[in-house]
Design a protein around this motif. Sequence first.
Motif, mmCIF file in Angstrom:
data_model
loop_
_atom_site.group_PDB
_atom_site.id
_atom_site.type_symbol
_atom_site.label_atom_id
_atom_site.label_comp_id
_atom_site.label_asym_id
_atom_site.label_seq_id
_atom_site.Cartn_x
_atom_site.Cartn_y
_atom_site.Cartn_z
ATOM 1 N N ARG A 57 4.559 1.953 1.738
ATOM 2 C CA ARG A 57 5.594 2.901 1.318
ATOM 3 C C ARG A 57 4.986 4.291 1.261
ATOM 4 O O ARG A 57 3.776 4.430 1.051
ATOM 5 C CB ARG A 57 6.182 2.521 -0.041
ATOM 6 N N ARG A 58 5.826 5.291 1.403
ATOM 7 C CA ARG A 58 5.373 6.677 1.459
ATOM 8 C C ARG A 58 6.006 7.484 0.339
ATOM 9 O O ARG A 58 7.190 7.315 0.037
ATOM 10 C CB ARG A 58 5.731 7.284 2.821
ATOM 11 N N LEU A 59 5.195 8.391 -0.238
ATOM 12 C CA LEU A 59 5.675 9.267 -1.295
ATOM 13 C C LEU A 59 5.139 10.682 -1.072
ATOM 14 O O LEU A 59 3.998 10.842 -0.627
ATOM 15 C CB LEU A 59 5.192 8.797 -2.676
ATOM 16 N N PRO A 60 5.922 11.703 -1.405
ATOM 17 C CA PRO A 60 5.377 13.068 -1.402
ATOM 18 C C PRO A 60 4.604 13.313 -2.691
ATOM 19 O O PRO A 60 4.974 12.794 -3.751
ATOM 20 C CB PRO A 60 6.636 13.949 -1.336
ATOM 21 N N ALA A 61 3.535 14.069 -2.625
ATOM 22 C CA ALA A 61 2.739 14.340 -3.825
ATOM 23 C C ALA A 61 3.503 15.162 -4.841
ATOM 24 O O ALA A 61 3.182 15.136 -6.035
ATOM 25 C CB ALA A 61 1.445 15.061 -3.436
ATOM 26 N N GLU A 62 4.527 15.894 -4.381
ATOM 27 C CA GLU A 62 5.259 16.773 -5.301
ATOM 28 C C GLU A 62 6.097 16.011 -6.325
ATOM 29 O O GLU A 62 6.433 16.548 -7.385
ATOM 30 C CB GLU A 62 6.179 17.719 -4.507
ATOM 31 N N ILE A 109 0.849 -1.172 0.000
ATOM 32 C CA ILE A 109 0.000 0.000 0.000
ATOM 33 C C ILE A 109 0.896 1.237 0.000
ATOM 34 O O ILE A 109 1.824 1.346 0.807
ATOM 35 C CB ILE A 109 -0.906 0.041 1.246
ATOM 36 N N TYR A 110 0.634 2.139 -0.919
ATOM 37 C CA TYR A 110 1.367 3.405 -0.958
ATOM 38 C C TYR A 110 0.549 4.494 -0.276
ATOM 39 O O TYR A 110 -0.674 4.570 -0.448
ATOM 40 C CB TYR A 110 1.654 3.816 -2.405
ATOM 41 N N GLY A 111 1.231 5.337 0.469
ATOM 42 C CA GLY A 111 0.631 6.520 1.052
ATOM 43 C C GLY A 111 1.267 7.759 0.463
ATOM 44 O O GLY A 111 2.502 7.885 0.456
ATOM 45 N N ILE A 112 0.451 8.653 -0.068
ATOM 46 C CA ILE A 112 0.954 9.879 -0.702
ATOM 47 C C ILE A 112 0.449 11.067 0.095
ATOM 48 O O ILE A 112 -0.769 11.279 0.222
ATOM 49 C CB ILE A 112 0.501 9.966 -2.168
ATOM 50 N N PHE A 113 1.382 11.829 0.635
ATOM 51 C CA PHE A 113 1.040 12.945 1.508
ATOM 52 C C PHE A 113 0.690 14.190 0.693
ATOM 53 O O PHE A 113 1.143 14.367 -0.445
ATOM 54 C CB PHE A 113 2.195 13.244 2.455
#
Length: 267
Positions: free
Chosen positions: A38-43, A2-6
């Motif tokens: 996993r985590r990703l920035p929206a930018e 699962i990816y989380g995008i802030f």
Amino acid sequence: MIYGIFREQALSPGKVAEDAAILESVLQRLEARSWETRRLPAEVLPEEPPEARGVLHMAQGPAAVARLAAWEKKGLRLINSPQALQRCSRKNLYAWLGGRDFPFPRTRYFSLAEAEVDWSGEFPGPGWLKRADIHAEGPGDVVRVSDPAQAQKVLADFARRHIQGFIWQEHITGEELKFYAVGLGAFFKAFLAGSGTEVTGALAAALKDLVVPLASVSRLEVFGGDAIVTPEGKPVLIDLNDWPSFSSCREAAAQEIAHYVKEKFRF
């Protein structure tokens, strides 16, 4: 996976940590159940969708939302759908609800150029001016005005900041409510904006009955918004938002969102 995008930091005015906290709390609950995240920035999003069972995202900027829409077209499951974000934008929400029998203030979209010309002769009246492209980046993006002179000052500020479109919305007398929900309303909380007191009973039920069907039609799955309770005790919707911070009920909401993700992504 699962990816989380802030959310983009520029779109979390004064609330970067607060907005990030709800998504981080959900991801930690998934990890506690041995689900990989996993985590990703929206930018900075890759062009191709990641290998994932699904994506939880708080992105709102046009570049990120366009990239996520492309991922969705390739079959990746997203909460919330980029299409849902577009439906609940201020510009589109007003157009959708304006002709319906729905408790929503008189609202109209204006281009900056149109308002600068038309309002010199006919001002629509006291109300709120709200940028229409995204939700507020700062206090100057949502301003109450009582007369044409005040409105012209706001228009000048919009022009200076290159905001080309906005909505005018009638002011509704009453007390502001903040609400938060997941799915079809199995989780639904409302609070008085001024005091933070939780709203329960008939008013909470009426608000839930008002907004949950609307969010369902919009395909919003994790959402919140703002409403006004009139002196007669009736709720009136003024804004519908994707992925709020859930600041008044974060831990309970994170638990419910994690459960919802499990059901939707079929773990």
